[in-house]
Design a protein around this motif. Sequence first.
Motif, PDB file in Angstrom:
ATOM      1  N   GLU A 114       0.829  -1.207   0.000  1.00  0.00           N
ATOM      2  CA  GLU A 114       0.000   0.000   0.000  1.00  0.00           C
ATOM      3  C   GLU A 114       0.864   1.258   0.000  1.00  0.00           C
ATOM      4  O   GLU A 114       1.395   1.660   1.025  1.00  0.00           O
ATOM      5  N   PHE A 115       1.015   1.831  -1.187  1.00  0.00           N
ATOM      6  CA  PHE A 115       1.728   3.084  -1.392  1.00  0.00           C
ATOM      7  C   PHE A 115       3.179   2.969  -0.931  1.00  0.00           C
ATOM      8  O   PHE A 115       3.616   1.904  -0.518  1.00  0.00           O
ATOM      9  N   CYS A 119       9.408   1.177   0.941  1.00  0.00           N
ATOM     10  CA  CYS A 119       8.693   0.500   2.027  1.00  0.00           C
ATOM     11  C   CYS A 119       7.226   0.891   1.950  1.00  0.00           C
ATOM     12  O   CYS A 119       6.906   2.069   1.792  1.00  0.00           O
ATOM     13  N   PRO A 120       6.308  -0.082   2.031  1.00  0.00           N
ATOM     14  CA  PRO A 120       4.889   0.286   1.975  1.00  0.00           C
ATOM     15  C   PRO A 120       4.467   1.071   3.214  1.00  0.00           C
ATOM     16  O   PRO A 120       4.980   0.852   4.312  1.00  0.00           O
ATOM     17  N   LEU A 137      -0.177  -7.304  -5.364  1.00  0.00           N
ATOM     18  CA  LEU A 137      -0.421  -6.024  -6.023  1.00  0.00           C
ATOM     19  C   LEU A 137       0.349  -4.901  -5.332  1.00  0.00           C
ATOM     20  O   LEU A 137       0.755  -5.033  -4.177  1.00  0.00           O
ATOM     21  N   LYS A 138       0.499  -3.795  -6.047  1.00  0.00           N
ATOM     22  CA  LYS A 138       1.034  -2.564  -5.464  1.00  0.00           C
ATOM     23  C   LYS A 138       0.027  -1.453  -5.733  1.00  0.00           C
ATOM     24  O   LYS A 138      -0.414  -1.269  -6.864  1.00  0.00           O
ATOM     25  N   ALA A 139      -0.349  -0.724  -4.676  1.00  0.00           N
ATOM     26  CA  ALA A 139      -1.275   0.403  -4.794  1.00  0.00           C
ATOM     27  C   ALA A 139      -0.473   1.686  -4.923  1.00  0.00           C
ATOM     28  O   ALA A 139       0.518   1.896  -4.216  1.00  0.00           O
ATOM     29  N   SER A 140      -0.917   2.547  -5.838  1.00  0.00           N
ATOM     30  CA  SER A 140      -0.302   3.866  -5.994  1.00  0.00           C
ATOM     31  C   SER A 140      -1.374   4.846  -6.446  1.00  0.00           C
ATOM     32  O   SER A 140      -2.475   4.454  -6.823  1.00  0.00           O
ATOM     33  N   LYS A 141      -1.055   6.115  -6.385  1.00  0.00           N
ATOM     34  CA  LYS A 141      -1.987   7.164  -6.820  1.00  0.00           C
ATOM     35  C   LYS A 141      -1.627   7.618  -8.221  1.00  0.00           C
ATOM     36  O   LYS A 141      -0.462   7.841  -8.529  1.00  0.00           O
ATOM     37  N   VAL A 147      -4.640   3.201  -8.048  1.00  0.00           N
ATOM     38  CA  VAL A 147      -4.511   2.176  -9.084  1.00  0.00           C
ATOM     39  C   VAL A 147      -3.697   1.019  -8.529  1.00  0.00           C
ATOM     40  O   VAL A 147      -2.827   1.204  -7.670  1.00  0.00           O
ATOM     41  N   TYR A 148      -4.000  -0.183  -9.014  1.00  0.00           N
ATOM     42  CA  TYR A 148      -3.325  -1.390  -8.555  1.00  0.00           C
ATOM     43  C   TYR A 148      -2.565  -2.019  -9.713  1.00  0.00           C
ATOM     44  O   TYR A 148      -3.106  -2.223 -10.781  1.00  0.00           O
TER      45      TYR A 148
END
Length: 152
Positions: A114-115, A119-120, A137-141, A147-148
């Motif tokens: 998550e973001f 390091c998340p 998955l990786k979450a980003s803006k 978006v994933y």
Amino acid sequence: MKMSANFSLGEMTSSHTAQRLGIDNTPNDEQIENLKELCEKVLQPIRDKFGPVRVTSGLRVPDLNTAIGGSKSSQHCKGEAADINLCANGCGGKNSDVFNYIKESLTFDQLIWEFGDSCPAWVHVSYKYGHNRGQVLKASKKNGRTVYTKLS
């Protein structure tokens, strides 16, 4: 009520938002069973390896999930997911270590970085009794939206 050796039902259902908005975040029997599976199969092994783990979001009943802007299909609503952080100062690792440990050593349905880059900010992990996809998955803006991206 204990969900595993070191996790309690209260910890998995605690929510400042629910308290503030007067939302009852009490689980039903199915959600309790799902929370137990999540704690026993994922969270407890993390605790055993890294020490204290902070659950920042566990169960979210649908009204609470809507109030925080969660996905309509969130596994948090079923008691199958948790957002976690290692506690600050000397907990034996960092969120990236936890992410990699889950990815390499545990059975999970969904694991999200998550973001954050190196390091998340936190780690989202879910577990489904019976069938787990092992989706990473990786979450980003992007343009103000989350978006994933699939990770290998």
